[in-house]
Design a protein around this motif. Structure first.
Motif: not given
Lengths: 318, 318, 318, 318, 318, 318
Positions: C49-50, C52-55, C163-164, C167, C169-170, C198-200, C203
């Motif tokens: 799960d490397g 994973t942006s959240n939980r 992301y971030f 990145q 590759l999330t 959603s962020y925006n 996608d």
């Protein structure tokens, strides 16, 4: 030199949460596996709780213990032992035990164990409720031809008279039955950690009458665990000895996932230390029973159980 | 006299479950806050578990610890200390750490800590996994120009050699890395509470070779915690010292919510007592790491963690 | 006639909670197993799960799904299919993926999958987070030499921009990356079930620009699932198609154990029906991802996931 | 153009589990904050359950909803709305309400709300139990000088006669009290979703006598949610309207964490759709109440509650 | 000879999980029952938490303790006592206490207790929060005409000054109130186990000024529990004495299900031993309070509470 | 006019969480109670899971359902019925069933039921696993002298052939056994909701051969529940009919606490509606089985079960 076939993969190569979970990540050798004959200590599950008088769920014990045991690493930090190098140990699988037919269930378990003993493998049974132990006692007795000693770490004696109007085969009776059937030599039996409430004193009285040494928790706390385990070693001496560890030996704060917990028990440190002190005995078989995953919280009981299993394997090292 | 701005609201005025939860209900002072320069001890979160080899979730630690810490009151019943009156303490917020990019994450953390140290604030880091500690060690080293001592309360040494085929930056390596990078003076490092299984003995051997004093749990139990902590104090002496508390130091019955628990650990009373005994040392920074809320049950780990944080803040009182 | 070697034991012979848990109780065939070459559909785990942006926690997914899948019986009550008789299916094990090194982790996964494809086995991947899917897409592309279609059942498009701070590759990007890298033919991609915040709109816009057909949940509910799945079938046609099922497609009441749940999703009945309607497509590979056991309650997410896996295996029947 | 001060940080910059959790990650503006006067919609918590007749715990609601709401992103996927850009929204904090003194608690809440209304802020209250709503109704009535309409989404009418021998201020009475005190115009009140068992029919009868439109769940399911919400809109018309959402409106499978669940309720999709259909009404205030975290499982109720809050904020957009 | 009417059914006749759960499976004798006058010790519940300053839920305590107490058997393994044979003990039911009206609630409780005392029954109260104890103290004082002694096992003194701006009736004040109202003779009051953080030292100071003997946990651990309980016995002497057991006396690892836990407490073994050492005192009434089932995990707190209840009943044996 | 003796206390007099929990708070009338003969519908528990092939725990069902059922109020909001006024209903207690001896257990249950029927009481059985139903079927058959009809709401037919090598008495066989033993008239049997995986099709085939009408879930969803229940009513007609409700009929999101869940089931609204539609049939007995509290989360299954029980009691109204 240790055989690579019998070494578990390291958690630094394959993360510990990965892979098909066998006990301790050891090779899984079902009855027909060609290398089963090389095994020195065989771990197998009896996923059965058909003799449970109170909260069920121990049938799920072997599955949960396989899962938790993948967190175990190779080396015992405290003793320096590496049990998987010291002996060829394997997961022999589970026995098919009918949840609705006690006779068939016990019969299947005994047949399986007979096979294990017939291959010269020392048995390590993972329960399952405590009646499962009786199947091991019976087959060890049959194979060896004479009774043997017992170290029981438990909060109950399991020496109770029949339950529910005459049932002699419940998880409260295995050691009474083991004595009655001549599996155990009562003079070489020691039971440590008894506490809680009881229906009456018939179990203690039975044990005393037969010569079993019972060490209730109050005596343990007063003497200290080192002294208690010296007593235990003295009782069993160097004759052949079976070791049974009921997870309810430990306080429910440490082991909530069991059917009949009793408050006021030892810590996990004390429990581990007790097991460790058994090293050097002639341990002919061992078990870890009564882990009931549906009553566990956060998996801590299974994790403690897996840790106890590892220490038992270390204690069994010759 | 203590500054009202830095006093948390009392639970008898605003119930403890009410309000936006900052650490200890202290004022939240993000980097651009005008009063941040007045802070003496700054608590901040590193919500990151990207170096975790086993069960993840420590990224959720700071959130859970903020929540639990609102249960803390003003006064230490045992010592009479009132740490929020004795020093200006504040919540400095969390660092934005990418969960998918270790370099960026560690870099951001270090930049943040550099800012904290640049304002003359003593750092109190809340993890996150144990690799987070390395970011504090590195910046303290850079700011101070020389290595310092360490008191580690943990069930692991975190001195392991590389994992997974060469990884030197996992939560099993921070102190080895801290020694290799010259942050820590190994002769002034003491590690207390080691236990469980290990891959091998390379971590102990590394520590011993460097001069680190390691006190495994068996030695702790034999000597007693008072004696152990005297040893610890003697090792670090009165030079500058960092204190790191991994919640898995405590037995999993007390702290189930962590990634790599080890059974057979101290009670919460013993753990608190260990921290309390550190008072008077020259503590230049501290942390509480490895609380993993997804594996917690009933929030008891977070509550213990918050209690340990309070005791650490008391121990840091000058 | 079906090969007995590839049949799971029946729950009326060996209770379903018994035994070493492989996927669906199928034979476990590690890379060097002599019969691996006979496998037609190979189930394997990517416990990682490397990205994973959240939980986190999806690294524990394969273990939990193996456990839950032992509750599956042989026959699909609704369709009459018996997938383990219709094809030789096996558990190929898990890939060793470093939790702290994305490059190594993805590389190992791709190498493993390359081997699977090289043996002519259709891959069924069990995640792990959704970036794991990219490793399958890449290797399928490499093996086949041309892009293919996609049916995605998910609450997110996973077409997000980096992301971030860069990145790519999330777990929010695999299908954007899959399109960018030429694995997927966007005109033959259909995504069903999108909802939440959603962020925006980047996608969706990206997907629309490329020609991807996106069916948000409101459209699903308005058209009805039968009509939606006809659309999906029309988009992919009879060309080669990959099917990806993110457990967060289903409402969190049915699937709480996932990292990024979105309320307002389909029921388990609807989800199962969607999968079932895929039968007859040319499915070249499939996956079930984002089951995160630490966030599951009562194991219902894993049980739903195992049920979805079974339906996917039925849908893959030729 | 939207004011950056009032924008929450993006989850792609600061992971959603990081940081001090305010509602929706919006700025926290306590009563004395200089920019509070700019706020258009103010979210505040009433952490109080002193009027709860059954299972308590709603006092912990605001804390849990702040935590869960950090998972919300900026944009409503379904409607394209970006509520934090459309209006200046902030977290105004929690009111100090004595858990043991109802008069003081309600008085404090009303004083706080009076201040909010005095600054021209539209109130969004987060409970707490349903009696908390009465404090908002009272102050809105005082500020506006005339009664207003109500949309209630709930499984109960909360129009019950006094409880426990004469108590008119329990969480079963707020709307009866609101009508009696002249806050609500009963002819413009609509209540949707009623079901379960009841002590008697006095609540319905009271509502009918006053002219309240009650839509029990059977009628909802028969008419369909679109038709029901058209009825609701027709009842309240374009006059000023208050919206109250009791989380027990939704079925306990979706919202177990509440004090008085009733089975047989709507899904989360239906609940969200109901809220969304309120857009365009003249919403003068709103609330989300009765989330009881101690009875939640896996946080799904809090997550649903936060999602409902977001939709309510979108519906309040002018 | 013991009366069969007052004997609980044995778990070997009726399994312990079966039947309508009264306390200890004893006969349930509501106020109008013809045999109530024969009762010597009456157990009753005060299901009320309206004075709780922090986490609620103790209103659910009596229900959970009835359930757990059905696991208790007849005989005290450690002392050989059989309390249900030694005295006629019964379940007297619960008092109807309004959760929203403190005056009515306390009034109802006192009226009920007055009836119990009027029948010559020794009261055993099961809370509910700790303010419930005040109702027993008041009625005992009224019935006896003079103050009496107290043994309190708790992590808090509950001697705090008013809360929330003047509240004297919260669960933090009962013993201050009990002293102020002349129920308790402070010179015969002993409080054992105090720890954690405090708002200030006003409670200790009040106790010291009045002559109460307070034994903080540090003193307990230093002296040992045997010595501490000798002190306790010496303080109360052989005059009439009330015993109050707050479950938060025990460490939260053993008793997570309580409203205001404090880490660093005794084990269950120590707690049981403390209770057992009270035998021989003139115990005129007793209670077990503050079990909060919504915060319990796996029922271990209720099970510990039931075990403590049994030991208290044994200690009350004359 | 309704008899006050048979009315449960109102939750506005005695809070619903208070008091000794009998089913629906109705009077508890053990076999020797003088007023038992007046009972029209008798609710009793069979706390037994000795025929469970998979996850156990249904032995704890009656206890959990008594607890949850205290949340039920007097009136059915949807139908206006007040079942406790319409008939004299009581809690008859639980049967002592040995958990380790199937013969004794079933024998005891049958003897108890024989007594109930002998007093002219309509039986409402609360399980326990589904084999418990067979004991009711047998005694109803014996008492009535002829076979009767059946409405089964379940995810399984429970018409399976013998398990585990010949066991005809498991929880997968009761209706096959009921047909074989002549209790049920297969032409008047209808089974609704079947789904999931199966060992084979032997159960359906057996039912079809005998003339049982089986309505799988796909047919239910296609026809709609109203039409399905019309079919069900047509099958049983106005002859005497037994109604059996297995909680696993409902989707596991709504009812996780059961031993053998199957995904893809109805919602709680649909389930309630099905039960409600049975009104007017000649219901000679009913049951609610297979609630397994150890696998429940947050008590939602027990709460749903209690709600179903209430609806069944309403449907049984004459």
């Amino acid at each position: 030199m240790s055989d690579p076939f019998f070494q578990p993969p390291s958690g630094t190569d394959l993360p510990r949460y990965a892979g098909v979970p066998s006990f301790m990540r050891l090779p899984y050798l079902p009855p027909d596996h060609p290398r089963r004959g090389e095994v020195e200590i065989g771990i197998f599950g009896l996923p059965w709780d058909g003799a449970t008088s109170n909260r069920p769920g121990a049938r799920h014990g072997p599955r949960a213990l396989r899962d938790a045991s993948t967190m175990i690493r190779e080396r015992n930090r405290a003793t320096g032992q590496e049990p998987f190098r010291a002996a060829r140990i394997a997961d022999l699988g589970d026995v098919a035990m009918s949840p609705v037919d006690q006779d068939e269930a016990l019969g299947n378990a005994q047949a399986f164990i007979r096979g294990v003993l017939g291959q010269g493998i020392r048995p390590f049974m993972v329960g399952g409720d405590h009646l499962c132990t009786l199947t091991v006692l019976r087959e060890l007795r049959a194979a060896r031809g004479e009774p043997f000693g017992l170290v029981l770490l438990d909060s109950h004696t399991d020496l109770y008279p029949p339950y529910f109007g005459g049932q002699t085969l419940t998880h409260g009776n295995p050691f009474r039955q083991g004595i009655e059937e001549g599996c155990l030599d009562p003079a070489r039996c020691v039971m440590v950690g008894m506490r809680g409430t009881s229906y009456n004193n018939a179990d203690f009285q039975y044990g005393w009458d037969k010569g079993v040494r019972i060490v209730p928790i109050e005596e343990c706390m007063e003497l200290g665990w080192t002294a208690v385990m010296e007593i235990a070693r003295a009782v069993v001496g160097d004759g052949p000895t079976y070791v049974s560890f009921d997870i309810d030996f430990v306080d429910p704060a440490y082991a909530p996932g069991t059917g009949t917990p009793e408050v006021g028990g030892p810590t996990s440190f004390d429990a581990i230390r007790c097991v460790r002190s058994l090293r050097g005995l002639d341990i002919i078989g061992a078990d870890l029973v009564e882990v009931s995953p549906p009553f566990d919280t956060g998996g801590i009981t299974a994790w403690l159980g897996a840790s106890v299993m590892f220490e038992l394997l270390c204690a069994m090292q010759k």
